[in-house]
Design a protein around this motif. Structure first.
Motif, PDB file in Angstrom:
ATOM      1  N   SER A 195       0.868  -1.163  -0.103  1.00  0.00           N
ATOM      2  CA  SER A 195      -0.011  -0.092   0.049  1.00  0.00           C
ATOM      3  C   SER A 195       0.788   1.275  -0.010  1.00  0.00           C
ATOM      4  O   SER A 195       0.621   2.137   0.706  1.00  0.00           O
ATOM      5  N   GLY A 196       1.888   1.155  -0.854  1.00  0.00           N
ATOM      6  CA  GLY A 196       2.561   2.221  -0.926  1.00  0.00           C
ATOM      7  C   GLY A 196       3.587   2.669   0.429  1.00  0.00           C
ATOM      8  O   GLY A 196       4.236   3.724   0.501  1.00  0.00           O
ATOM      9  N   LYS A 197       3.784   1.832   1.347  1.00  0.00           N
ATOM     10  CA  LYS A 197       4.509   2.080   2.527  1.00  0.00           C
ATOM     11  C   LYS A 197       5.870   1.764   2.513  1.00  0.00           C
ATOM     12  O   LYS A 197       6.651   2.170   3.486  1.00  0.00           O
ATOM     13  N   ILE A 198       6.242   1.103   1.538  1.00  0.00           N
ATOM     14  CA  ILE A 198       7.740   0.720   1.215  1.00  0.00           C
ATOM     15  C   ILE A 198       8.137   1.625   0.070  1.00  0.00           C
ATOM     16  O   ILE A 198       7.658   1.727  -0.752  1.00  0.00           O
ATOM     17  N   HIS A 199       9.307   2.272   0.510  1.00  0.00           N
ATOM     18  CA  HIS A 199       9.938   3.257  -0.246  1.00  0.00           C
ATOM     19  C   HIS A 199      11.200   2.402  -1.083  1.00  0.00           C
ATOM     20  O   HIS A 199      12.057   1.764  -0.382  1.00  0.00           O
ATOM     21  N   VAL A 200      11.374   2.579  -2.497  1.00  0.00           N
ATOM     22  CA  VAL A 200      12.180   1.910  -3.181  1.00  0.00           C
ATOM     23  C   VAL A 200      13.192   2.795  -3.777  1.00  0.00           C
ATOM     24  O   VAL A 200      13.102   3.739  -4.253  1.00  0.00           O
ATOM     25  N   THR A 201      14.607   2.296  -3.468  1.00  0.00           N
ATOM     26  CA  THR A 201      15.869   2.714  -3.804  1.00  0.00           C
ATOM     27  C   THR A 201      16.223   2.050  -5.012  1.00  0.00           C
ATOM     28  O   THR A 201      16.341   0.629  -4.985  1.00  0.00           O
ATOM     29  N   LEU A 202      16.607   2.339  -6.140  1.00  0.00           N
ATOM     30  CA  LEU A 202      16.993   1.615  -7.353  1.00  0.00           C
ATOM     31  C   LEU A 202      18.663   1.734  -7.346  1.00  0.00           C
ATOM     32  O   LEU A 202      18.913   2.870  -7.336  1.00  0.00           O
TER      33      LEU A 202
END
Ligand code: 5AD
Ligand code: SF4
Ligand code: FES
Length: 360
Positions: free
Chosen positions: A129-136
């Motif tokens: 639900s959009g709670k994890i932020h992702v770094t690539l």
């Protein structure tokens, strides 16, 4: 009064100041570390943020002379994690309140790869639900790809410049279009334009690299106004071309010492950015990551890659945590952070304050 004290009191370091700081020993070195520690406490506080690291794939089209998973190395079995494995790792991060993950891989630019990452980003967003932020951390890509991934939900991107000196760059990479310093720099600029929080970094103690090169690296970070940094010692890998220079390198201890100083000086120079306590630091010193936290780092990346793949993601030798499951790395790092006197920012994204301030 030590000369270092008048340098540390300056609002802006010159190149000569930084070189002096990189060469400090004994009492002066401690004064540098003390100042870095105070700066961290005042500007980013005691919180250390977890970034669950998913080493998605070791396929790579590049041939960097220092890296164990370079295309030319046939020693490792090439793998790509399945969607289920990625989503399981994400779920582990979510359940354990990591709030943030990093997807890293060797460089691949083909369309199926680009689409796969895009679809994973969408699924991660939905699953959490959009709670994890992702770094690539997926290397150089076209502006269009960077935009697609950003729109699919990635907020941050790590792309190390590796060395900021354009004449040193071709000594560490094949001298061709695929490995061009100019393209690397362009990619960093594009990431900024697209809207990512941008992280970069360098390796420390490479063959042909001098202390003044390292000072220039720090100035490069400041001029580029980066949001995040990840730096660590260079560690030779037997299956790579640079291995032939292993006897000409600085001793491991000096490479580690320089790495700690790089972290400390950068914290003082760029007070509110995020700085990683990198795994490579622990490769040289068993307490390497704690020490980095104590002199200014505020981000740590617990490994979430399935253990069966870890042996095949050896960018350098003696990489720690090859057999430790996510749970073991978690409790190990909790203890390390506690020892360093910090607390974990569970459930917080831990965005770069530098980025949020700039946006505001
Ligand atoms: N020693 C230390 N760091 C390395 N990296 C690649 N090879 C090595 C090595 N031999 C780093 C690079 C790359 C990051 C993912 O790993 O800086 O950007
Ligand atoms: Fe590939 Fe990155 Fe290793 Fe270079 S450093 S060979 S781009 S994985
Ligand atoms: Fe993996 Fe310590 S961080 S075992």
């Amino acid at each position: 009064m030590f000369p270092v004290e008048s340098i540390l009191a300056k609002p802006l370091f010159t190149r000569e100041d930084i070189i002096y700081l990189l060469n400090t020993t004994e009492k002066e070195r401690l004064l540098l570390f003390e100042k870095a520690k105070e700066t961290k406490a005042a500007f980013v506080g005691k919180k250390v943020y977890f970034r669950g690291l998913i080493e998605y794939s070791n396929y790579c089209k590049k041939n960097c002379y220092y890296c164990g998973i370079r295309a030319g190395n046939s020693r490792y079995a090439r793998y790509r994690m399945t969607d289920g494995e990625v989503l399981d790792a994400v779920n582990y991060a979510y359940q354990n309140d990591y709030a943030s993950i990093v997807i890293q891989s060797g460089e691949q630019t083909n369309q199926p790869f680009v689409r796969k990452i895009e679809s994973l980003l969408n699924r991660i967003d939905r699953q959490t639900s959009g709670k994890i932020h992702v770094t690539l951390s997926l290397g150089e890509q076209s502006g269009e790809t960077y935009r697609r991934w950003f729109e699919a939900g990635a907020q941050r991107y790590l792309l190390r410049i590796e060395v900021s000196n354009p004449t040193l760059y071709p000594k560490l990479h094949p001298d061709n279009q695929t490995h061009s310093y100019k393209n690397r720099l362009e990619a960093l600029k594009t990431l900024r334009t697209v809207g990512y929080q941008v992280g970069t970094g360098v390796m420390i103690g490479l063959p042909f690299q001098s202390v003044s090169d390292l000072a220039d690296d720090l100035i490069f970070f400041r001029d580029f106004d980066i949001d995040m940094a990840g730096m660590g010692p260079y560690i030779a890998h037997a299956d790579t071309p640079l291995y032939q220079y292993r006897d000409e390198l600085l001793p491991l201890k000096s490479r580690f010492d320089l790495s700690l100083k790089m972290v400390a000086i950068l914290r003082i120079m760029m007070k509110n950015i995020n700085i990683a306590a990198t795994t490579a630091m622990q490769t040289i010193d068993p307490q390497g990551r704690e020490k980095a936290l104590m002199v200014g780092a505020n981000v740590i990346m617990p490994n979430l890659t399935p253990v069966k793949y870890r042996q095949d993601y050896l960018l350098y030798e003696n990489k720690p945590c090859l057999d430790e499951e996510a749970e073991e790395c978690k409790s190990c790092l909790e203890a390390r952070i506690h020892i360093a006197g910090d607390v974990i920012g569970y459930g917080e994204w831990g965005d770069s304050k530098h980025f949020t301030d700039r946006k505001a």
